[in-house]
Design a protein around this motif. Structure first.
Motif, mmCIF file in Angstrom:
data_model
loop_
_atom_site.group_PDB
_atom_site.id
_atom_site.type_symbol
_atom_site.label_atom_id
_atom_site.label_comp_id
_atom_site.label_asym_id
_atom_site.label_seq_id
_atom_site.Cartn_x
_atom_site.Cartn_y
_atom_site.Cartn_z
ATOM 1 N N SER A 33 0.426 -5.918 -10.370
ATOM 2 C CA SER A 33 -0.150 -4.644 -9.964
ATOM 3 C C SER A 33 -1.632 -4.678 -10.287
ATOM 4 O O SER A 33 -2.047 -5.325 -11.261
ATOM 5 C CB SER A 33 0.514 -3.484 -10.692
ATOM 6 O OG SER A 33 1.869 -3.367 -10.317
ATOM 7 N N SER A 49 -7.828 4.172 -9.965
ATOM 8 C CA SER A 49 -6.903 3.862 -8.881
ATOM 9 C C SER A 49 -6.070 2.653 -9.232
ATOM 10 O O SER A 49 -6.492 1.800 -10.031
ATOM 11 C CB SER A 49 -7.686 3.596 -7.589
ATOM 12 O OG SER A 49 -6.823 3.453 -6.492
ATOM 13 N N ILE A 51 -2.623 0.020 -7.448
ATOM 14 C CA ILE A 51 -1.754 -0.287 -6.314
ATOM 15 C C ILE A 51 -0.646 -1.208 -6.794
ATOM 16 O O ILE A 51 -0.863 -2.092 -7.624
ATOM 17 C CB ILE A 51 -2.572 -0.911 -5.157
ATOM 18 C CG1 ILE A 51 -1.734 -1.026 -3.887
ATOM 19 C CG2 ILE A 51 -3.185 -2.250 -5.563
ATOM 20 C CD1 ILE A 51 -2.580 -1.306 -2.644
ATOM 21 N N SER A 52 0.538 -0.994 -6.261
ATOM 22 C CA SER A 52 1.698 -1.766 -6.671
ATOM 23 C C SER A 52 1.652 -3.187 -6.109
ATOM 24 O O SER A 52 0.813 -3.525 -5.269
ATOM 25 C CB SER A 52 2.971 -1.061 -6.216
ATOM 26 O OG SER A 52 3.003 -0.997 -4.793
ATOM 27 N N GLY A 55 1.942 -3.169 -2.462
ATOM 28 C CA GLY A 55 0.994 -2.283 -1.792
ATOM 29 C C GLY A 55 1.620 -0.990 -1.316
ATOM 30 O O GLY A 55 0.943 -0.142 -0.742
ATOM 31 N N THR A 58 0.569 3.749 -4.518
ATOM 32 C CA THR A 58 -0.804 3.816 -5.006
ATOM 33 C C THR A 58 -0.952 5.001 -5.953
ATOM 34 O O THR A 58 -0.142 5.933 -5.964
ATOM 35 C CB THR A 58 -1.817 3.968 -3.855
ATOM 36 O OG1 THR A 58 -1.483 5.133 -3.086
ATOM 37 C CG2 THR A 58 -1.820 2.742 -2.960
ATOM 38 N N TYR A 59 -2.015 4.937 -6.727
ATOM 39 C CA TYR A 59 -2.364 6.015 -7.660
ATOM 40 C C TYR A 59 -3.855 6.273 -7.558
ATOM 41 O O TYR A 59 -4.648 5.321 -7.410
ATOM 42 C CB TYR A 59 -2.022 5.609 -9.092
ATOM 43 C CG TYR A 59 -2.792 6.395 -10.130
ATOM 44 C CD1 TYR A 59 -3.916 5.846 -10.733
ATOM 45 C CD2 TYR A 59 -2.419 7.686 -10.466
ATOM 46 C CE1 TYR A 59 -4.652 6.571 -11.668
ATOM 47 C CE2 TYR A 59 -3.141 8.417 -11.391
ATOM 48 C CZ TYR A 59 -4.265 7.857 -11.990
ATOM 49 O OH TYR A 59 -4.994 8.574 -12.895
ATOM 50 N N TYR A 60 -4.228 7.563 -7.634
ATOM 51 C CA TYR A 60 -5.636 7.938 -7.664
ATOM 52 C C TYR A 60 -5.847 9.020 -8.722
ATOM 53 O O TYR A 60 -5.055 9.967 -8.823
ATOM 54 C CB TYR A 60 -6.091 8.494 -6.315
ATOM 55 C CG TYR A 60 -5.979 7.497 -5.190
ATOM 56 C CD1 TYR A 60 -4.880 7.492 -4.337
ATOM 57 C CD2 TYR A 60 -6.975 6.538 -4.993
ATOM 58 C CE1 TYR A 60 -4.771 6.564 -3.314
ATOM 59 C CE2 TYR A 60 -6.871 5.612 -3.970
ATOM 60 C CZ TYR A 60 -5.757 5.630 -3.137
ATOM 61 O OH TYR A 60 -5.662 4.703 -2.125
ATOM 62 N N THR A 69 -9.949 4.818 -1.378
ATOM 63 C CA THR A 69 -8.708 4.207 -0.907
ATOM 64 C C THR A 69 -8.604 2.796 -1.457
ATOM 65 O O THR A 69 -9.521 1.980 -1.278
ATOM 66 C CB THR A 69 -8.661 4.157 0.626
ATOM 67 O OG1 THR A 69 -8.799 5.483 1.156
ATOM 68 C CG2 THR A 69 -7.327 3.571 1.097
ATOM 69 N N ILE A 70 -7.488 2.521 -2.111
ATOM 70 C CA ILE A 70 -7.233 1.184 -2.636
ATOM 71 C C ILE A 70 -6.301 0.458 -1.680
ATOM 72 O O ILE A 70 -5.401 1.062 -1.077
ATOM 73 C CB ILE A 70 -6.632 1.237 -4.056
ATOM 74 C CG1 ILE A 70 -6.609 -0.143 -4.698
ATOM 75 C CG2 ILE A 70 -5.254 1.900 -4.053
ATOM 76 C CD1 ILE A 70 -6.244 -0.125 -6.187
ATOM 77 N N SER A 71 -6.529 -0.837 -1.518
ATOM 78 C CA SER A 71 -5.659 -1.654 -0.677
ATOM 79 C C SER A 71 -5.682 -3.079 -1.214
ATOM 80 O O SER A 71 -6.533 -3.431 -2.045
ATOM 81 C CB SER A 71 -6.121 -1.618 0.784
ATOM 82 O OG SER A 71 -7.430 -2.138 0.921
ATOM 83 N N LEU A 103 3.364 -0.913 -11.232
ATOM 84 C CA LEU A 103 2.157 -0.091 -11.299
ATOM 85 C C LEU A 103 2.240 0.858 -12.492
ATOM 86 O O LEU A 103 3.283 1.454 -12.759
ATOM 87 C CB LEU A 103 2.046 0.714 -10.000
ATOM 88 C CG LEU A 103 0.844 1.632 -9.788
ATOM 89 C CD1 LEU A 103 0.620 1.854 -8.292
ATOM 90 C CD2 LEU A 103 0.995 2.983 -10.473
#
Length: 123
Positions: A33, A49, A51-52, A55, A58-60, A69-71, A103
């Motif tokens: 993660s 932020s 991300i698992s 994907g 997600t966390y913010y 935005t995380i990717s 995550l």
């Protein structure tokens, strides 16, 4: 073990956008993660932020929700942080982090950290 190298920081005007990248070296990138943390001048570190592994989750943090935005691209061993509508309060050193397993929203549970990249939001 995984090594992380961030890029993409810089100077941007309020309201602008930046995309940070974090390239990972090491085996089994998909087992980790990933997250992003920041520390602004005179402020405590804030985990913003995550991300698992797949994907799919997600966390913010509230401070960035709706703007960041995380990717991730597991084929490229890279995680991204797209930052829009930037504010002067977003000025900080941004660091990416990794942990083996699920995550977590607590940055203290991440074991591996990059060296950070500076983001400055100013007119």
């Amino acid at each position: 073990q995984v090594q992380l190298v961030e890029s993409g920081g810089g100077l941007v005007q309020p309201g602008g956008s930046l995309r940070l990248s974090c390239a990972a070296e090491g085996r089994m990138f998909g087992d980790y993660s990933l997250g992003w943390s920041r520390q602004g001048p005179g402020k405590e570190r804030e985990f913003v932020s995550a991300i698992s592994r797949s994907g799919g989750a997600t966390y913010y943090a509230d401070s960035v929700k709706g703007r960041f935005t995380i990717s991730r691209d597991n084929a490229k061993n890279t995680v991204y942080l797209q930052m829009n509508s930037l504010k002067p309060g977003d000025t900080a050193v941004y660091s990416c982090a990794a942990r083996a397993g699920s995550l977590r929203t607590n940055g203290n549970l991440y074991n591996y950290w990059g060296q950070g990249t500076q983001v400055t939001v100013s007119s």
